[in-house]
Design an enzyme around this catalytic site. Structure first.
Site, PDB file in Angstrom:
ATOM      1  N   GLU A  19       2.175 -12.264 -23.017  1.00 28.90           N
ATOM      2  CA  GLU A  19       3.551 -12.015 -22.572  1.00 28.90           C
ATOM      3  C   GLU A  19       4.026 -13.141 -21.651  1.00 28.90           C
ATOM      4  O   GLU A  19       3.308 -13.553 -20.750  1.00 28.90           O
ATOM      5  CB  GLU A  19       3.601 -10.672 -21.833  1.00 28.90           C
ATOM      6  CG  GLU A  19       4.999 -10.316 -21.342  1.00 28.90           C
ATOM      7  CD  GLU A  19       5.031  -8.927 -20.705  1.00 28.90           C
ATOM      8  OE1 GLU A  19       4.649  -7.954 -21.376  1.00 28.90           O
ATOM      9  OE2 GLU A  19       5.415  -8.841 -19.527  1.00 28.90           O
ATOM     10  N   TYR A  51      12.805  -9.468 -21.007  1.00 28.62           N
ATOM     11  CA  TYR A  51      14.267  -9.487 -20.957  1.00 28.62           C
ATOM     12  C   TYR A  51      14.667  -9.377 -19.497  1.00 28.62           C
ATOM     13  O   TYR A  51      14.266  -8.430 -18.809  1.00 28.62           O
ATOM     14  CB  TYR A  51      14.775  -8.274 -21.729  1.00 28.62           C
ATOM     15  CG  TYR A  51      16.216  -8.332 -22.143  1.00 28.62           C
ATOM     16  CD1 TYR A  51      16.641  -9.237 -23.110  1.00 28.62           C
ATOM     17  CD2 TYR A  51      17.152  -7.466 -21.587  1.00 28.62           C
ATOM     18  CE1 TYR A  51      17.953  -9.276 -23.509  1.00 28.62           C
ATOM     19  CE2 TYR A  51      18.464  -7.493 -21.996  1.00 28.62           C
ATOM     20  CZ  TYR A  51      18.864  -8.401 -22.953  1.00 28.62           C
ATOM     21  OH  TYR A  51      20.169  -8.430 -23.351  1.00 28.62           O
ATOM     22  N   GLY A 110      14.700  -0.189 -19.053  1.00 26.32           N
ATOM     23  CA  GLY A 110      14.909  -1.107 -17.939  1.00 26.32           C
ATOM     24  C   GLY A 110      14.911  -0.356 -16.622  1.00 26.32           C
ATOM     25  O   GLY A 110      14.943   0.876 -16.589  1.00 26.32           O
ATOM     26  N   ASP A 111      14.843  -1.110 -15.528  1.00 32.82           N
ATOM     27  CA  ASP A 111      14.859  -0.530 -14.178  1.00 32.82           C
ATOM     28  C   ASP A 111      16.281  -0.555 -13.628  1.00 32.82           C
ATOM     29  O   ASP A 111      17.112  -1.333 -14.092  1.00 32.82           O
ATOM     30  CB  ASP A 111      13.929  -1.344 -13.265  1.00 32.82           C
ATOM     31  CG  ASP A 111      12.469  -1.048 -13.580  1.00 32.82           C
ATOM     32  OD1 ASP A 111      12.145   0.134 -13.797  1.00 32.82           O
ATOM     33  OD2 ASP A 111      11.674  -1.997 -13.629  1.00 32.82           O
ATOM     34  N   HIS A 153       5.103   7.158 -15.353  1.00 28.08           N
ATOM     35  CA  HIS A 153       6.249   6.339 -14.939  1.00 28.08           C
ATOM     36  C   HIS A 153       6.720   6.732 -13.541  1.00 28.08           C
ATOM     37  O   HIS A 153       6.710   7.912 -13.185  1.00 28.08           O
ATOM     38  CB  HIS A 153       7.394   6.497 -15.954  1.00 28.08           C
ATOM     39  CG  HIS A 153       8.566   5.624 -15.648  1.00 28.08           C
ATOM     40  ND1 HIS A 153       9.728   6.111 -15.105  1.00 28.08           N
ATOM     41  CD2 HIS A 153       8.723   4.289 -15.766  1.00 28.08           C
ATOM     42  CE1 HIS A 153      10.570   5.099 -14.922  1.00 28.08           C
ATOM     43  NE2 HIS A 153       9.987   3.988 -15.328  1.00 28.08           N
TER      44      HIS A 153
HETATM   45  P1  FAD Z   1      12.220   5.459 -20.761  1.00 28.25           P
HETATM   46  O1  FAD Z   1      11.337   5.651 -21.929  1.00 28.25           O
HETATM   47  O2  FAD Z   1      13.686   5.698 -20.965  1.00 28.25           O
HETATM   48  O3  FAD Z   1      11.694   6.391 -19.570  1.00 28.25           O
HETATM   49  C1  FAD Z   1      12.210   6.223 -18.257  1.00 28.25           C
HETATM   50  C2  FAD Z   1      12.003   7.498 -17.467  1.00 28.25           C
HETATM   51  O4  FAD Z   1      12.853   8.516 -17.993  1.00 28.25           O
HETATM   52  C3  FAD Z   1      10.586   8.061 -17.510  1.00 28.25           C
HETATM   53  O5  FAD Z   1      10.290   8.580 -16.255  1.00 28.25           O
HETATM   54  C4  FAD Z   1      10.659   9.159 -18.565  1.00 28.25           C
HETATM   55  O6  FAD Z   1       9.700  10.176 -18.334  1.00 28.25           O
HETATM   56  C5  FAD Z   1      12.085   9.660 -18.344  1.00 28.25           C
HETATM   57  N1  FAD Z   1      12.699  10.216 -19.565  1.00 28.25           N
HETATM   58  C6  FAD Z   1      12.653   9.715 -20.812  1.00 28.25           C
HETATM   59  N2  FAD Z   1      13.347  10.486 -21.658  1.00 28.25           N
HETATM   60  C7  FAD Z   1      13.883  11.503 -20.925  1.00 28.25           C
HETATM   61  C8  FAD Z   1      14.706  12.626 -21.218  1.00 28.25           C
HETATM   62  N3  FAD Z   1      15.127  12.871 -22.461  1.00 28.25           N
HETATM   63  N4  FAD Z   1      15.058  13.458 -20.202  1.00 28.25           N
HETATM   64  C9  FAD Z   1      14.618  13.232 -18.920  1.00 28.25           C
HETATM   65  N5  FAD Z   1      13.840  12.181 -18.588  1.00 28.25           N
HETATM   66  C10 FAD Z   1      13.469  11.325 -19.576  1.00 28.25           C
HETATM   67  N6  FAD Z   1      11.771  -4.239 -17.761  1.00 28.25           N
HETATM   68  C11 FAD Z   1      12.682  -5.242 -17.943  1.00 28.25           C
HETATM   69  O7  FAD Z   1      13.735  -5.228 -17.276  1.00 28.25           O
HETATM   70  N7  FAD Z   1      12.488  -6.232 -18.857  1.00 28.25           N
HETATM   71  C12 FAD Z   1      11.363  -6.300 -19.619  1.00 28.25           C
HETATM   72  O8  FAD Z   1      11.216  -7.197 -20.435  1.00 28.25           O
HETATM   73  C13 FAD Z   1      10.367  -5.280 -19.450  1.00 28.25           C
HETATM   74  N8  FAD Z   1       9.234  -5.281 -20.190  1.00 28.25           N
HETATM   75  C14 FAD Z   1       8.314  -4.263 -20.038  1.00 28.25           C
HETATM   76  C15 FAD Z   1       7.169  -4.269 -20.846  1.00 28.25           C
HETATM   77  C16 FAD Z   1       6.214  -3.266 -20.718  1.00 28.25           C
HETATM   78  C17 FAD Z   1       4.977  -3.285 -21.592  1.00 28.25           C
HETATM   79  C18 FAD Z   1       6.400  -2.229 -19.754  1.00 28.25           C
HETATM   80  C19 FAD Z   1       5.366  -1.159 -19.583  1.00 28.25           C
HETATM   81  C20 FAD Z   1       7.540  -2.220 -18.960  1.00 28.25           C
HETATM   82  C21 FAD Z   1       8.507  -3.225 -19.087  1.00 28.25           C
HETATM   83  N9  FAD Z   1       9.685  -3.255 -18.314  1.00 28.25           N
HETATM   84  C22 FAD Z   1      10.613  -4.248 -18.488  1.00 28.25           C
HETATM   85  C23 FAD Z   1       9.902  -2.215 -17.286  1.00 28.25           C
HETATM   86  C24 FAD Z   1      10.647  -0.980 -17.844  1.00 28.25           C
HETATM   87  O9  FAD Z   1      11.924  -1.349 -18.287  1.00 28.25           O
HETATM   88  C25 FAD Z   1      10.734   0.037 -16.701  1.00 28.25           C
HETATM   89  O10 FAD Z   1       9.452   0.475 -16.344  1.00 28.25           O
HETATM   90  C26 FAD Z   1      11.658   1.225 -16.923  1.00 28.25           C
HETATM   91  O11 FAD Z   1      11.809   1.910 -15.683  1.00 28.25           O
HETATM   92  C27 FAD Z   1      11.164   2.256 -17.940  1.00 28.25           C
HETATM   93  O12 FAD Z   1      11.418   1.830 -19.198  1.00 28.25           O
HETATM   94  P2  FAD Z   1      11.097   2.786 -20.467  1.00 28.25           P
HETATM   95  O13 FAD Z   1      11.579   2.047 -21.651  1.00 28.25           O
HETATM   96  O14 FAD Z   1       9.723   3.276 -20.428  1.00 28.25           O
HETATM   97  O15 FAD Z   1      12.091   4.010 -20.127  1.00 28.25           O
END
Ligand code: FAD
Length: 295
Positions: A19, A51, A110-111, A153
């Site tokens: 990565e 990203y 994303g965060d 998470h």
């Molecule tokens: P989600 O899957 O949407 O989950 C986020 C939170 O919402 C979790 O707590 C989940 O339990 C909760 N949730 C999900 N669905 C629901 C629902 N229906 N109802 C209620 N709660 C729900 N960030 C960047 O900005 N750029 C990057 O390139 C990047 N790369 C990453 C690569 C990896 C391998 C990892 C592990 C993380 C990366 N991140 C990156 C960080 C990531 O964007 C953050 O950790 C973000 O907070 C969570 O993303 P997610 O896609 O898992 O979110």
């Protein structure tokens, strides 16, 4: 060359990937190109490009992925988040990725943007990553990856809820998962067992980050809530002020961590390189020599 879902399906050994992040400065660009050229010879199964959180490096993701695919001939994956983007803007970025020949996308929520404590979706945008996965599955033909969190998470209400949401995300069309970094393999093995128990069947690739700097790792573990085992923390602290000694320990620790993961059945390792090559190079070379997955 093929898509990551096909690479994982056809693999007869571990799938190693690297990565990188898109550089913000000319010096950063130089360092990335140097790392890419050094790591290229290790023939990773694929390379991924993050990203940018704030928006400044977003176009760069597609640019770097296109370079890696076109100029270096490596399979590449672009990360994509829902931060500060409407659905139409997400579609435009996905169109751009498809038109640039990108075949693999890591779909993320994303965060919260800097200075914002809680996550709130952009008006006209998406709330959770499963919606992005659903959109991509319905309208595009990418191999789709998504994030998983062995230590739960940071914003999840409970490990059970987090796993339920992960299952819904996978059901929306995820082909493989890549985990957040962790430093205690028990988190990974326990998580994989719970995920399989919840009916999640896609490959779960562990993300491993060799520790290269003491302050850097403290900052990152705070942000991600990845837990630094006490004994490792103590050993790092005794090396405070001697960055070479910290890196030596980081590389040794990550090598043993990867060996244990592979011996325990992990489908590969996704190395978080921080755009530097020596640590990843040393670890992967040692792993390929010792082949712990055959033991
Ligand atoms: P989600 O899957 O949407 O989950 C986020 C939170 O919402 C979790 O707590 C989940 O339990 C909760 N949730 C999900 N669905 C629901 C629902 N229906 N109802 C209620 N709660 C729900 N960030 C960047 O900005 N750029 C990057 O390139 C990047 N790369 C990453 C690569 C990896 C391998 C990892 C592990 C993380 C990366 N991140 C990156 C960080 C990531 O964007 C953050 O950790 C973000 O907070 C969570 O993303 P997610 O896609 O898992 O979110």
């Amino acid at each position: 060359m093929s898509r990551i879902d096909q690479i994982l399906q056809g693999a007869d050994g571990p799938v190693f990937s690297f990565e990188f992040f898109p550089p913000k400065t000319p010096e950063g660009e130089e360092r990335l190109l140097e790392a890419l050229s050094e790591l290229h010879s290790l023939a990773p199964a694929f390379v991924s490009v993050t990203y940018g959180a704030g928006g400044s490096t977003r176009d760069k993701t597609v640019e770097v992925v296109s370079h890696i695919k076109g100029e270096l001939g490596l399979e590449a994956m672009a990360h994509l988040t829902c931060v500060n983007a409407t659905v139409d803007e997400l579609r435009r970025t996905l169109d751009q990725m498809r038109d640039a020949g990108v075949e693999n996308v890591l779909a993320l929520r994303g965060d919260p943007p800097r200075g914002q404590e809680r996550w709130t979706k952009t008006e006209g945008g998406l709330e959770y990553s499963h919606e992005l996965v659903g959109l991509m599955r319905a309208e595009y033909d990418f191999a789709i990856g998504a994030a998983a969190f062995p230590e739960t998470h940071i914003h999840a209400t409970s490990p059970e809820d987090d796993l339920r949401h992960l299952k819904a995300k996978v059901d929306a069309g995820v082909d493989f998962l890549v985990t957040q970094m962790f430093f205690d393999n028990r988190f990974y093995f326990d998580f994989v067992e719970r995920a399989r128990g919840a009916g999640i069947e896609v490959p779960i690739i562990p993300g491993v980050m060799p520790i290269l700097s003491l302050d850097g790792i403290k900052r990152m573990t705070e942000l991600s809530a990845a837990h630094l085992p006490e004994e490792l923390d103590e050993q790092l602290e005794t090396r405070r002020g001697d960055e070479d000694a910290v890196t030596d320990l980081g590389v040794s620790y990550a090598t043993l961590q990867c060996a244990d993961l592979l011996a325990g059945g992990a489908p590969g390792i996704h190395f978080i390189t921080l755009n530097r090559s020596p640590a990843t190079r040393a670890i992967l070379s040692a792993l390929r020599l010792m082949r712990p997955w055959q033991h």
